[in-house]
Design a protein around this motif. Structure first.
Motif, mmCIF file in Angstrom:
data_model
loop_
_atom_site.group_PDB
_atom_site.id
_atom_site.type_symbol
_atom_site.label_atom_id
_atom_site.label_comp_id
_atom_site.label_asym_id
_atom_site.label_seq_id
_atom_site.Cartn_x
_atom_site.Cartn_y
_atom_site.Cartn_z
ATOM 1 N N ALA A 57 0.849 -1.192 0.000
ATOM 2 C CA ALA A 57 0.000 0.000 0.000
ATOM 3 C C ALA A 57 0.884 1.241 0.000
ATOM 4 C CB ALA A 57 -0.906 0.015 1.231
ATOM 5 N N VAL A 58 0.453 2.269 -0.720
ATOM 6 C CA VAL A 58 1.188 3.534 -0.768
ATOM 7 C C VAL A 58 0.292 4.628 -0.177
ATOM 8 C CG1 VAL A 58 2.326 5.231 -2.254
ATOM 9 C CG2 VAL A 58 2.414 2.795 -2.845
ATOM 10 N N LEU A 59 0.833 5.371 0.782
ATOM 11 C CA LEU A 59 0.069 6.450 1.401
ATOM 12 C C LEU A 59 0.219 7.739 0.601
ATOM 13 C CD1 LEU A 59 0.919 5.877 5.172
ATOM 14 C CD2 LEU A 59 -0.941 4.890 3.818
ATOM 15 N N GLY A 60 -0.768 8.607 0.738
ATOM 16 C CA GLY A 60 -0.672 9.927 0.129
ATOM 17 C C GLY A 60 0.164 10.859 0.978
ATOM 18 N N LEU A 61 0.479 12.014 0.429
ATOM 19 C CA LEU A 61 1.260 13.000 1.173
ATOM 20 C C LEU A 61 0.363 13.956 1.948
ATOM 21 C CD1 LEU A 61 3.932 14.515 1.813
ATOM 22 C CD2 LEU A 61 3.549 15.813 -0.306
ATOM 23 N N ASN A 62 -0.709 14.381 1.330
ATOM 24 C CA ASN A 62 -1.579 15.417 1.878
ATOM 25 C C ASN A 62 -2.752 14.839 2.660
ATOM 26 O OD1 ASN A 62 -0.318 17.843 0.537
ATOM 27 N ND2 ASN A 62 -0.798 16.620 -1.279
ATOM 28 N N PRO A 63 -3.432 15.665 3.486
ATOM 29 C CA PRO A 63 -4.645 15.204 4.167
ATOM 30 C C PRO A 63 -5.650 14.665 3.159
ATOM 31 C CG PRO A 63 -3.954 17.318 5.057
ATOM 32 C CD PRO A 63 -3.088 17.057 3.860
#
Length: 366
Positions: free
Chosen positions: A211-217
């Motif tokens: 899984a890859v997380l985003g950078l922003n909220p």
């Protein structure tokens, strides 16, 4: 190093960390567990005097120790102390001193040299403090960049490991206001390759789910709160999918991802920055988290916490993470040996897989 039947268990070096932190207390508590000698031969890189300083305040510690000055005298049936220094050293638990950092680095560099020379098969590092170790002689922000440089690794990845999750970091010790420039498609693809390779080589997962997380909220809310997800992260995932063999999904909103337990559905998670990955990891790893440096030609692990000066010398430190770090180090060494053997003999890998499936089916029937 010549191996004999006595050395079938790997020899694991343990650096002592900051002399004034909780490192030696953790080590003493861990090696007091007799089970440890069943899986490895531990060598503490410090001095007998430093170990005894903390051991005196821990009456429950119970282990046989042998002091050595060369590796031909290793005793696989005892805890070994490799004396990196003989002189008296001022130990002041809980205090940040130059001396504490100086001898932490002496322990580390001595252990790393033993690792390079093949005298030990794995390294577990107790915590150091960046403020008293970052010098002209040791111009590194921590263990990871030092090991990367020492072993000539092109790139490494900080991989946090626990029984219920594995979290890799795209950026590590980078100030928050400098993170965004490091979020590039090239960096993401490169780290994903390293995570995939580690899952296969170090953990025996043939086709990992990452899984890859985003950078922003909210992972950018489709561009409403930042555009890195749409312009960089998604294209990086697409590019990696074209060349990798993993199942990769994302970018996910970091808060919802961990809150909903999605981390348990994946073999690994790639976080964009330090706190995004480490805050949920340390909260959910149940005190047994391990820091593993993936990408090195050698195996190095560490507890997932710092020097904890506030409780140093008070016999309050919990050794769970140190114990897990040693077990993980041994597990990865064995997995790498199996990976190498399977590459030499692909038929053996197929046979092992068929046997494993047969055992699983028998268990299911029972």
């Amino acid at each position: 190093m010549q191996t004999s039947p006595e050395y079938t268990r790997p020899v694991i070096g343990i650096s002592c960390g900051d002399l004034n932190g909780i490192g030696l207390e953790l080590i003493i508590k861990t090696v007091s567990n007799s089970r440890l000698l069943e899986i490895c031969t531990p060598i503490i890189f410090a001095s007998n005097k430093a170990v005894n300083f903390y051991r005196k305040s821990m009456p429950e510690s119970n282990f046989n120790v042998q002091n050595i000055k060369d590796f031909t005298r290793i005793n696989p049936k005892q805890v070994n102390i490799f004396n990196c220094w003989e002189e008296e050293v001022a130990i002041t638990p809980g205090q940040l001193t130059d001396t504490g950092g100086q001898y932490a680095i002496l322990s580390l560099t001595t252990a790393v040299q033993a690792l390079k020379d093949g005298q030990i098969q794995g390294l577990v590092t107790a915590p150091i403090h960046k403020k008293n170790t970052h010098t002209e002689a040791f111009p590194y922000t921590g263990h990871t960049p030092y090991l990367k440089d020492t072993f000539g690794a092109k790139e490494v990845v900080m991989l946090m490991v626990a029984s219920n999750m594995k979290v890799a970091l795209l950026t590590e010790h980078v100030p928050v206001n400098e993170i965004a420039p490091h979020i590039t498609k090239q960096n993401i693809v490169s780290k994903l390759k390293m995570v995939e390779e580690s899952m296969v080589r170090d953990f025996g997962i043939d086709k990992p789910k990452i899984a890859v997380l985003g950078l922003n909220p909210h992972a950018g809310d489709e561009g409403l709160i930042g555009n890195e997800e749409e312009n960089i992260i998604r294209p990086a995932i697409r590019e990696f999918k074209q060349q990798g063999r993993s199942i990769v999904q994302g970018p996910f909103s970091a808060d919802a991802f961990f809150a909903r337990g999605y981390h348990e559905r994946f073999d690994a998670v790639l976080a964009m920055y330090h706190d995004q990955g480490l805050i949920p990891f340390k909260s959910l790893a149940h005190g047994e988290g391990v820091n593993f440096t993936a990408g090195l030609p050698v195996v190095r692990t560490s507890p997932d916490h710092g020097t904890a000066f506030d409780i140093a010398g008070k016999n309050k430190a919990d050794e769970s993470s140190m114990y897990s770090a040693i077990f993980t180090c041994v597990d990865i060494i064995r997995q790498r040996m199996e990976f190498t053997e399977n590459r030499k003999n692909p038929l053996k890998k197929v046979t092992n897989r068929l046997l494993a499936n047969a055992v699983d089916e028998r268990i299911d029937l029972e």
